[in-house]
Write a protein that holds these residues in place. Structure first.
Motif, short mmCIF file in Angstrom:
data_model
loop_
_atom_site.label_atom_id
_atom_site.label_comp_id
_atom_site.label_asym_id
_atom_site.label_seq_id
_atom_site.Cartn_x
_atom_site.Cartn_y
_atom_site.Cartn_z
N VAL A 1 0.85 -1.19 0.00
CA VAL A 1 0.00 0.00 0.00
C VAL A 1 0.88 1.24 0.00
O VAL A 1 2.05 1.21 0.40
CB VAL A 1 -0.95 0.01 1.22
N LYS A 2 0.32 2.36 -0.44
CA LYS A 2 1.11 3.58 -0.61
C LYS A 2 0.89 4.62 0.49
O LYS A 2 1.84 5.27 0.93
CB LYS A 2 0.80 4.20 -1.97
N MET A 3 -0.35 4.80 0.91
CA MET A 3 -0.64 5.86 1.87
C MET A 3 -0.11 5.49 3.26
O MET A 3 -0.25 4.35 3.72
CB MET A 3 -2.15 6.10 1.94
N GLU A 4 0.49 6.48 3.94
CA GLU A 4 1.04 6.24 5.27
C GLU A 4 -0.04 5.82 6.27
O GLU A 4 0.19 4.98 7.14
CB GLU A 4 1.74 7.51 5.78
N LYS A 5 -1.22 6.39 6.11
CA LYS A 5 -2.33 6.05 6.99
C LYS A 5 -2.68 4.57 6.85
O LYS A 5 -2.93 3.88 7.86
CB LYS A 5 -3.54 6.93 6.66
N THR A 6 -2.68 4.08 5.62
CA THR A 6 -3.00 2.67 5.36
C THR A 6 -1.88 1.76 5.86
O THR A 6 -2.12 0.68 6.37
CB THR A 6 -3.25 2.44 3.86
N LYS A 7 -0.65 2.22 5.69
CA LYS A 7 0.49 1.44 6.19
C LYS A 7 0.40 1.26 7.71
O LYS A 7 0.62 0.16 8.25
CB LYS A 7 1.81 2.13 5.83
N THR A 8 0.04 2.32 8.40
CA THR A 8 -0.10 2.25 9.85
C THR A 8 -1.21 1.29 10.26
O THR A 8 -1.07 0.51 11.21
CB THR A 8 -0.40 3.65 10.42
N LYS A 9 -2.31 1.33 9.52
CA LYS A 9 -3.43 0.43 9.80
C LYS A 9 -3.01 -1.03 9.63
O LYS A 9 -3.37 -1.89 10.45
CB LYS A 9 -4.60 0.76 8.87
N LYS A 10 -2.23 -1.29 8.59
CA LYS A 10 -1.74 -2.65 8.35
C LYS A 10 -0.87 -3.12 9.51
O LYS A 10 -0.99 -4.25 9.99
CB LYS A 10 -0.93 -2.71 7.05
N MET A 11 0.01 -2.26 9.95
CA MET A 11 0.92 -2.62 11.04
C MET A 11 0.16 -2.90 12.33
O MET A 11 0.51 -3.80 13.10
CB MET A 11 1.95 -1.51 11.25
N LEU A 12 -0.91 -2.14 12.58
CA LEU A 12 -1.71 -2.36 13.78
C LEU A 12 -2.41 -3.72 13.74
O LEU A 12 -2.59 -4.37 14.78
CB LEU A 12 -2.75 -1.25 13.93
N GLU A 13 -2.79 -4.18 12.54
CA GLU A 13 -3.40 -5.50 12.41
C GLU A 13 -2.43 -6.59 12.84
O GLU A 13 -2.83 -7.57 13.49
CB GLU A 13 -3.85 -5.72 10.96
N TYR A 14 -1.17 -6.43 12.48
CA TYR A 14 -0.16 -7.42 12.85
C TYR A 14 0.24 -7.28 14.31
O TYR A 14 0.65 -8.27 14.93
CB TYR A 14 1.06 -7.29 11.94
N LYS A 15 0.11 -6.09 14.87
CA LYS A 15 0.44 -5.88 16.28
C LYS A 15 -0.40 -6.80 17.16
O LYS A 15 0.10 -7.40 18.13
CB LYS A 15 0.20 -4.42 16.66
N ILE A 16 -1.66 -6.95 16.81
CA ILE A 16 -2.56 -7.83 17.57
C ILE A 16 -2.06 -9.27 17.50
O ILE A 16 -2.07 -10.00 18.50
CB ILE A 16 -4.00 -7.74 17.01
N VAL A 17 -1.59 -9.69 16.34
CA VAL A 17 -1.10 -11.05 16.16
C VAL A 17 0.12 -11.30 17.04
O VAL A 17 0.20 -12.33 17.75
CB VAL A 17 -0.76 -11.31 14.69
N PHE A 18 1.08 -10.38 17.01
CA PHE A 18 2.28 -10.52 17.84
C PHE A 18 1.91 -10.59 19.32
O PHE A 18 2.48 -11.39 20.08
CB PHE A 18 3.24 -9.36 17.58
N GLU A 19 0.97 -9.75 19.74
CA GLU A 19 0.57 -9.72 21.15
C GLU A 19 -0.10 -11.03 21.56
O GLU A 19 0.16 -11.57 22.65
CB GLU A 19 -0.38 -8.54 21.41
N GLU A 20 -0.95 -11.56 20.68
CA GLU A 20 -1.65 -12.81 21.01
C GLU A 20 -0.69 -13.99 21.07
O GLU A 20 -0.81 -14.86 21.94
CB GLU A 20 -2.77 -13.07 20.01
N LEU A 21 0.26 -14.04 20.17
CA LEU A 21 1.23 -15.13 20.20
C LEU A 21 2.11 -15.05 21.45
O LEU A 21 2.45 -16.07 22.06
CB LEU A 21 2.10 -15.11 18.94
N ALA A 22 2.47 -13.85 21.82
CA ALA A 22 3.27 -13.67 23.04
C ALA A 22 2.49 -14.09 24.28
O ALA A 22 3.06 -14.62 25.24
CB ALA A 22 3.72 -12.22 23.16
#
Length: 347
Positions: free
Chosen positions: A242-263
């Protein structure tokens, strides 16, 4: 008989389900059926007005189609040209031999093994080639049946795995049919010590999906690192897409949940391995049983002949609509993904 669940998970993925299947395995309150490597999967039924139909695996899709006449195949622009005549011939034979109920809400499912007779005892519908002396020379169409469905009206569609379907048909020289459980129905495995594992149904769908994707990547050989390495790479590709910084941040937040749940669930990977080890223990018992249909893998450019292998796998079910497949994914699934082996549909 239980409510229909048209998608069957791998046994180890029961960790993510609310199903009571694992508890019933623990108490030996389950049955098994063999998985056959046929293609395509077909559905067959006869409506209450006596009209026979055939359908493919997309029967449960919103735009699903049933095929009653030869012209129905031609009228469907999405239907593969090479399947039109074989499926039509199959429908004709099945319609002539059907002796089961005529009902708008009753139909059966099986795997198509061949549509032009076996080749000197061999048939090769998909990844596995089978060899047998048990098929009559006059047989043109071969099917392994495994499931039947009943419309429970207000209760919805009900499914019966491991059912006896071939008994619905009159004997016909051109048709060879067996039930998927025929060779194993009298065998009950030693269930041994069922592993004590946690349940992870509370995890987000994103975490479940990515964990399963990682397991598939290990089998395909597209990754050999840790799940964290895999997730960082997966996230980087998603963010870069994705190109927009706002969308990039949203994508990263989706993965943040995954990392937290696995931890927060450090035993997930070890529990998954326990389930895989237990599955392999069950599989070995079934694979040691004799079979009249010898499974083989054919490597491209082979010199010494086909490789002996085990059957594709087995399915475990509890009669309540819960089922899971037991497959040696490092053997069969890897061969299925690999281009080193001859596939029946690509010969």
């Amino acid at each position: 008989m239980g409510k229909a669940n048209t998608h069957m998970e791998h046994f180890e993925d029961l960790l993510f389900e609310s199903s009571d299947l694992l508890t019933r395995v623990m108490h030996g309150e389950v049955k098994f059926t063999r998985k056959w490597d046929g293609a395509p999967s077909i559905f067959f039924g006869v409506d209450s007005d006596g009209d026979a139909w055939i359908a493919r695996k997309g029967l449960f899709n919103k735009d699903a189609k049933k095929y009653y006449k030869r012209s129905d195949f031609d009228d469907d622009p999405k239907f593969p040209e090479e399947l039109k005549t074989p499926l039509w011939n199959t429908l004709v034979y099945l319609g002539r031999s059907w002796a089961g109920p005529e009902s708008d809400g009753y139909f059966v499912q099986g795997d198509l093994m061949f549509t032009d007779g076996p080749d000197n005892g061999h048939f090769h519908p998909n990844t596995i080639q089978y060899f047998t002396h048990k098929i009559p020379k006059k047989a043109k169409v071969g099917i392994v049946w495994h499931t039947r469905y009943v419309d429970g009206r207000n209760e919805g569609l009900w499914i019966e795995y491991g059912s006896s379907v071939k008994e619905h048909f009159k004997l016909m020289d051109e048709l060879w049919m067996i039930n998927a459980h025929d060779e194993i129905e009298d065998f009950t495995p030693n269930f041994g010590q069922v592993p004590v594992v946690g349940n992870y149904q509370h995890l987000s769908e994103k975490t479940k999906l990515l964990f399963k994707t990682y397991q598939n990547a290990l089998i395909k050989g597209t990754t050999d690192g840790s799940i964290m390495d895999f997730l960082f790479d997966h996230m980087a590709k998603a963010v870069d897409s994705v190109k927009m910084e706002k969308t990039k941040t949203k994508k990263m937040l989706e993965y943040k949940i995954v990392f937290e749940e696995l931890a927060a669930n450090p035993n997930l990977e070890s529990d998954y391995l326990k389930m895989q080890d237990y599955k392999m223990m069950l599989l070995k018992q079934f694979n040691d049983l004799p079979t009249d249909y010898v499974p083989q893998l054919v490597r491209k450019g082979f010199v010494t002949g086909p490789e002996s292998t085990d059957h594709e796998g087995y399915a475990v079910f509890d009669g309540q609509g819960n089922a899971a497949k037991l497959v040696d994914r490092k053997r069969f699934s890897a061969a299925n993904f690999s281009d080193e082996y001859v596939k029946g549909w690509s010969k």
